[in-house]
Design a protein around this motif. Structure first.
Motif, PDB file in Angstrom:
ATOM      1  N   LEU A   1       0.827  -1.207   0.000  1.00 44.70           N
ATOM      2  CA  LEU A   1       0.000   0.000   0.000  1.00 44.70           C
ATOM      3  C   LEU A   1       0.860   1.255   0.000  1.00 44.70           C
ATOM      4  O   LEU A   1       0.598   2.199  -0.757  1.00 44.70           O
ATOM      5  CB  LEU A   1      -0.928  -0.011   1.210  1.00 44.70           C
ATOM      6  CG  LEU A   1      -1.814   1.236   1.410  1.00 44.70           C
ATOM      7  CD1 LEU A   1      -2.737   1.422   0.216  1.00 44.70           C
ATOM      8  CD2 LEU A   1      -2.606   1.121   2.705  1.00 44.70           C
ATOM      9  N   TRP A   2       1.903   1.272   0.853  1.00 47.35           N
ATOM     10  CA  TRP A   2       2.757   2.465   0.914  1.00 47.35           C
ATOM     11  C   TRP A   2       3.459   2.708  -0.418  1.00 47.35           C
ATOM     12  O   TRP A   2       3.588   3.860  -0.849  1.00 47.35           O
ATOM     13  CB  TRP A   2       3.788   2.323   2.040  1.00 47.35           C
ATOM     14  CG  TRP A   2       3.228   1.999   3.389  1.00 47.35           C
ATOM     15  CD1 TRP A   2       3.776   1.164   4.328  1.00 47.35           C
ATOM     16  CD2 TRP A   2       2.011   2.498   3.985  1.00 47.35           C
ATOM     17  NE1 TRP A   2       2.986   1.107   5.445  1.00 47.35           N
ATOM     18  CE2 TRP A   2       1.901   1.910   5.268  1.00 47.35           C
ATOM     19  CE3 TRP A   2       1.008   3.361   3.553  1.00 47.35           C
ATOM     20  CZ2 TRP A   2       0.838   2.174   6.118  1.00 47.35           C
ATOM     21  CZ3 TRP A   2      -0.069   3.627   4.406  1.00 47.35           C
ATOM     22  CH2 TRP A   2      -0.146   3.033   5.665  1.00 47.35           C
ATOM     23  N   CYS A   3       3.903   1.652  -1.067  1.00 47.24           N
ATOM     24  CA  CYS A   3       4.569   1.808  -2.364  1.00 47.24           C
ATOM     25  C   CYS A   3       3.620   2.377  -3.415  1.00 47.24           C
ATOM     26  O   CYS A   3       3.991   3.272  -4.179  1.00 47.24           O
ATOM     27  CB  CYS A   3       5.115   0.461  -2.852  1.00 47.24           C
ATOM     28  SG  CYS A   3       6.590  -0.100  -1.973  1.00 47.24           S
ATOM     29  N   VAL A   4       2.408   1.856  -3.456  1.00 45.66           N
ATOM     30  CA  VAL A   4       1.439   2.307  -4.462  1.00 45.66           C
ATOM     31  C   VAL A   4       1.028   3.756  -4.214  1.00 45.66           C
ATOM     32  O   VAL A   4       0.966   4.574  -5.147  1.00 45.66           O
ATOM     33  CB  VAL A   4       0.209   1.373  -4.476  1.00 45.66           C
ATOM     34  CG1 VAL A   4      -0.874   1.921  -5.405  1.00 45.66           C
ATOM     35  CG2 VAL A   4       0.622  -0.035  -4.909  1.00 45.66           C
ATOM     36  N   LEU A   5       0.755   4.099  -2.951  1.00 45.20           N
ATOM     37  CA  LEU A   5       0.385   5.483  -2.631  1.00 45.20           C
ATOM     38  C   LEU A   5       1.541   6.428  -2.930  1.00 45.20           C
ATOM     39  O   LEU A   5       1.349   7.509  -3.504  1.00 45.20           O
ATOM     40  CB  LEU A   5      -0.004   5.591  -1.157  1.00 45.20           C
ATOM     41  CG  LEU A   5      -1.345   4.984  -0.749  1.00 45.20           C
ATOM     42  CD1 LEU A   5      -1.548   5.114   0.758  1.00 45.20           C
ATOM     43  CD2 LEU A   5      -2.501   5.647  -1.499  1.00 45.20           C
ATOM     44  N   ALA A   6       2.746   6.041  -2.540  1.00 44.86           N
ATOM     45  CA  ALA A   6       3.915   6.889  -2.779  1.00 44.86           C
ATOM     46  C   ALA A   6       4.153   7.075  -4.272  1.00 44.86           C
ATOM     47  O   ALA A   6       4.491   8.179  -4.722  1.00 44.86           O
ATOM     48  CB  ALA A   6       5.139   6.275  -2.116  1.00 44.86           C
ATOM     49  N   ALA A   7       4.004   6.008  -5.047  1.00 42.43           N
ATOM     50  CA  ALA A   7       4.196   6.095  -6.493  1.00 42.43           C
ATOM     51  C   ALA A   7       3.186   7.044  -7.119  1.00 42.43           C
ATOM     52  O   ALA A   7       3.523   7.842  -8.004  1.00 42.43           O
ATOM     53  CB  ALA A   7       4.088   4.706  -7.124  1.00 42.43           C
ATOM     54  N   PHE A   8       1.950   6.993  -6.661  1.00 44.70           N
ATOM     55  CA  PHE A   8       0.908   7.863  -7.208  1.00 44.70           C
ATOM     56  C   PHE A   8       1.221   9.324  -6.894  1.00 44.70           C
ATOM     57  O   PHE A   8       1.132  10.197  -7.767  1.00 44.70           O
ATOM     58  CB  PHE A   8      -0.454   7.478  -6.626  1.00 44.70           C
ATOM     59  CG  PHE A   8      -1.601   8.253  -7.214  1.00 44.70           C
ATOM     60  CD1 PHE A   8      -2.108   7.921  -8.456  1.00 44.70           C
ATOM     61  CD2 PHE A   8      -2.170   9.315  -6.528  1.00 44.70           C
ATOM     62  CE1 PHE A   8      -3.167   8.639  -9.016  1.00 44.70           C
ATOM     63  CE2 PHE A   8      -3.225  10.032  -7.072  1.00 44.70           C
ATOM     64  CZ  PHE A   8      -3.722   9.699  -8.320  1.00 44.70           C
ATOM     65  N   VAL A   9       1.605   9.587  -5.652  1.00 46.73           N
ATOM     66  CA  VAL A   9       1.950  10.958  -5.251  1.00 46.73           C
ATOM     67  C   VAL A   9       3.150  11.458  -6.049  1.00 46.73           C
ATOM     68  O   VAL A   9       3.139  12.559  -6.616  1.00 46.73           O
ATOM     69  CB  VAL A   9       2.240  11.025  -3.735  1.00 46.73           C
ATOM     70  CG1 VAL A   9       2.845  12.380  -3.359  1.00 46.73           C
ATOM     71  CG2 VAL A   9       0.971  10.771  -2.936  1.00 46.73           C
ATOM     72  N   ALA A  10       4.212  10.663  -6.091  1.00 51.73           N
ATOM     73  CA  ALA A  10       5.452  11.090  -6.741  1.00 51.73           C
ATOM     74  C   ALA A  10       5.270  11.278  -8.243  1.00 51.73           C
ATOM     75  O   ALA A  10       5.804  12.229  -8.828  1.00 51.73           O
ATOM     76  CB  ALA A  10       6.554  10.074  -6.467  1.00 51.73           C
ATOM     77  N   THR A  11       4.526  10.374  -8.874  1.00 54.57           N
ATOM     78  CA  THR A  11       4.327  10.470 -10.322  1.00 54.57           C
ATOM     79  C   THR A  11       3.568  11.735 -10.687  1.00 54.57           C
ATOM     80  O   THR A  11       3.888  12.416 -11.667  1.00 54.57           O
ATOM     81  CB  THR A  11       3.584   9.226 -10.847  1.00 54.57           C
ATOM     82  OG1 THR A  11       4.361   8.061 -10.567  1.00 54.57           O
ATOM     83  CG2 THR A  11       3.354   9.310 -12.344  1.00 54.57           C
ATOM     84  N   ASN A  12       2.568  12.082  -9.892  1.00 46.88           N
ATOM     85  CA  ASN A  12       1.810  13.304 -10.172  1.00 46.88           C
ATOM     86  C   ASN A  12       2.626  14.561  -9.864  1.00 46.88           C
ATOM     87  O   ASN A  12       2.538  15.563 -10.586  1.00 46.88           O
ATOM     88  CB  ASN A  12       0.505  13.308  -9.383  1.00 46.88           C
ATOM     89  CG  ASN A  12      -0.549  12.419 -10.017  1.00 46.88           C
ATOM     90  OD1 ASN A  12      -1.164  12.767 -11.019  1.00 46.88           O
ATOM     91  ND2 ASN A  12      -0.760  11.241  -9.448  1.00 46.88           N
ATOM     92  N   LEU A  13       3.446  14.506  -8.816  1.00 44.28           N
ATOM     93  CA  LEU A  13       4.332  15.634  -8.541  1.00 44.28           C
ATOM     94  C   LEU A  13       5.357  15.800  -9.653  1.00 44.28           C
ATOM     95  O   LEU A  13       5.725  16.927 -10.013  1.00 44.28           O
ATOM     96  CB  LEU A  13       5.036  15.442  -7.197  1.00 44.28           C
ATOM     97  CG  LEU A  13       4.194  15.686  -5.948  1.00 44.28           C
ATOM     98  CD1 LEU A  13       5.015  15.392  -4.690  1.00 44.28           C
ATOM     99  CD2 LEU A  13       3.677  17.126  -5.909  1.00 44.28           C
TER     100      LEU A  13
END
Length: 264
Positions: A209-221
């Motif tokens: 979960l942390w990896c997926v959430l972090a990836a979503f945040v980072a990719t959009n940033l």
């Protein structure tokens, strides 16, 4: 055979295994790496096997193979539109380290602690830094694969593409552009590599979960950076942005895990 590899010196195994695999890449008809890229990929592979072992190597290989494959989706069309990756997607040194520098730093940190060269402070607020570094390692590749899939699928199949900062329609391939198709592909990619990280025991189920959430945040940033800053600063190349992107993903995942552990 596997027991022999497990008991052998990991650095020697890394040297030999990477030499064999990258020899195959060198002679493959489809060039996935430039000549310099082969050498730098060899260095990265040896580093990962020597510090994290076969588990970390499986993750980086999955990223490399899937990332290289997705870059070639709709390649002829993207080349005709001038939005394809240079060298038809063949990775050079800048691509290797742009994608994997954050992961390499996590691996080095893990290796230094795991071998006792750095001893964690017993009074530290972080009880198990090794697990956080492994989470950061997987999250960095989860973020990068998400970004790669979102970009390449969006450029190939995105029907409606919007600038992330204004939501105004823009042409496919525009820096900072997002599409539904690309976003969904990115999420699926981040889930896949995070599950792989869990499958080889690098992260916990919550780590997925942390990896997926972090990836979503980072990719959009990363898209925001592309839309607002990248054109203004010549030093802010795609490779530099990739390093920033993966660093955000790794730090975000570690922060999520640390906060969650503190709360419960």
């Amino acid at each position: 055979m596997f027991s022999f590899i497990s008991s052998a010196n990991p650095w020697l195994v890394g040297v030999g295994l990477n030499a064999i695999l990258l020899s195959l890449v060198w002679f493959a008809p489809k060039k996935l790496l430039t000549p310099a890229g082969v050498f730098h990929a060899w260095l990265l592979g040896v580093l990962i096997w020597g510090t994290i072992g076969w588990q970390g190597y499986v993750v980086v290989m999955f990223y490399f193979l899937v990332g290289s494959g997705v870059t070639r989706i709709g390649l002829a069309q993207k080349e005709a539109e001038g939005i394809a990756e240079k060298r038809s997607g063949a990775r050079g040194p800048e691509n290797v380290w742009g994608s994997a520098l954050t992961a390499a730093l996590c691996a080095i940190g893990f290796g230094l602690i795991n071998t006792g060269l750095i001893l964690p402070n017993s009074q530290s607020l972080i009880p198990n830094p090794q697990s956080l570094l492994l989470l950061g390692y997987v999250a960095s590749f989860s973020t990068k694969l998400s970004d790669t899939c979102a970009s390449e699928v969006g450029k190939a199949y995105g029907k409606r593409t919007f600038l992330i900062t204004t939501l105004q329609p823009v042409a496919r391939g525009t820096e900072g552009a997002v599409s539904l198709e690309g976003t969904l592909a990115g999420v699926v990619a981040s889930i896949a590599i995070a599950i792989l990280g869990w499958g080889v025991s690098l992260v916990s189920p919550m780590g997925i979960l942390w990896c997926v959430l972090a990836a979503f945040v980072a990719t959009n940033l990363e898209s925001v950076i592309g839309a607002t800053l990248q054109a203004k600063y010549t030093w802010l190349t795609n490779e530099v942005v990739n390093i920033v992107n993966t660093l955000i993903g790794a730090i975000a995942a570690m922060l999520f895990a640390f906060i969650w552990a503190s709360v419960i």
